[in-house]
Scaffold this active site. Sequence first.
Site, PDB file in Angstrom:
ATOM      1  CE1 TYR A 141     -51.739  64.485   3.951  1.00  0.00           C
ATOM      2  CE2 TYR A 141     -52.771  64.611   1.790  1.00  0.00           C
ATOM      3  CZ  TYR A 141     -52.849  64.330   3.140  1.00  0.00           C
ATOM      4  OH  TYR A 141     -54.040  63.898   3.671  1.00  0.00           O
ATOM      5  CE  LYS A 187     -47.402  63.617  19.704  1.00  0.00           C
ATOM      6  NZ  LYS A 187     -48.410  63.377  20.758  1.00  0.00           N
ATOM      7  CG  ASP A 219     -51.755  64.080  21.691  1.00  0.00           C
ATOM      8  OD1 ASP A 219     -51.491  65.300  21.597  1.00  0.00           O
ATOM      9  OD2 ASP A 219     -51.131  63.316  22.460  1.00  0.00           O
ATOM     10  CG  ASP A 243     -56.558  64.330   5.714  1.00  0.00           C
ATOM     11  OD1 ASP A 243     -57.578  64.714   5.100  1.00  0.00           O
ATOM     12  OD2 ASP A 243     -56.212  63.140   5.791  1.00  0.00           O
ATOM     13  CG  ASP A 247     -62.392  63.720   7.646  1.00  0.00           C
ATOM     14  OD1 ASP A 247     -62.381  64.673   6.846  1.00  0.00           O
ATOM     15  OD2 ASP A 247     -62.580  62.535   7.303  1.00  0.00           O
TER      16      ASP A 247
END
Length: 365
Positions: A141, A187, A219, A243, A247
């Site tokens: 970001y 990751k 993942d 982020d 959600d």
Amino acid sequence: MSYNIALLPGDGIGPEVTKAAVKVLDLVAGKFNVEVNYQEYLIGGNCYDKHDTPLIEETLEGCYKANAVFLGAVGGPAWENLPHHLKPEAALLKLREKLELFANIRPAKIYNSMLENSSLKSEVLEGTDFIVLRELTGGIYFGQPRGMDDDKGFNTMVYSKQEVERIARKAFEIAENRDKVVTSVDKANVLEVSQFWRNVVEEVHKDYANIKLNHMYVDNAAMQIVRDPRQFDVILTSNIFGDIISDISGMITGSLGMLPSASIGKKYTLYEPVHGSAPDIAGQNKANPIAAISSVGMMFEHSFQMTKAAELIEKSISKTLDEGYRTQDIAKENSNVVSTTEMIDLVLENLEKLFADEAIGVFLL
Ligand code: IPM
Ligand code: MN
């Protein structure tokens, strides 16, 4: 005791849910003999319309002076086509950066009477209670270089040791008061920045021998959250992964309208519902105020160290839902559908009852 709170209602349903927050703050603070004062400031699209920028110095100064910040929501179709740095969302990012709100706590907890609302099966969900701890002021970001021209677009995902250390410490500290399990999500099989993250988390973990640390690829984590959400206690992750993961976790509760958040730095704290500005229902007294109310609970817990107050707020939300009251976003066939203001009043009523039941009356701090 007296606290100054900066209110940033923002756009869309932001002002409506901010009113809910203020009502609950007033009631609970009053019961505990705590004085709360409010100052309101502009942010987001509204601010852009007046000042040609979504965040003004006055708002920042107001936040610096406050003991806690409450933010409603920002954004809407009217400002969607503005350049990146003028969009309402840019104000949010700037605020996080300026207030150094590096730790973002997003709880994923299911209220029992909401089990049927989720798209997941009740037997998978029942008892789910974890938090996503998202690093909020670093990573892709904010990394440099970034940019776009006719041939390419690029961003940089970078984390310094100090940035990973402080968020990892926060995760272990939070886990101390919970089930003592941290799952760090990265990751590392592909990204160097993630391998670095993992190494630093391992290093910090040495100071917290009583906490169990797991690592999970992002993942797989996304899959595990919907497969078996009960396995998680504290999920520690980077800005962009957090982020997305938050959600996914949000839908566990059946609606983003239920989810509170706290953003915490060394000096400042900010509370906001996870949901957006929902321009389609703005001004219609339809918005779900529960996320905002629950965010006030987090404020009592994290900014004012008033865990009892936070507990009572959660209880009153839970009780109101048990009684079958629902705003339209979480309504089922047999629910009593209520407006924003009705839901606020119902929660306030239950709060009053809880205070009376426990015969607490006035608390001395
Ligand atoms: C969130 C939002 C923001 C983010 C946007 C609006 C900038 O999605 O708070 O999760 O990506 O952080
Ligand atoms: Mn998001």
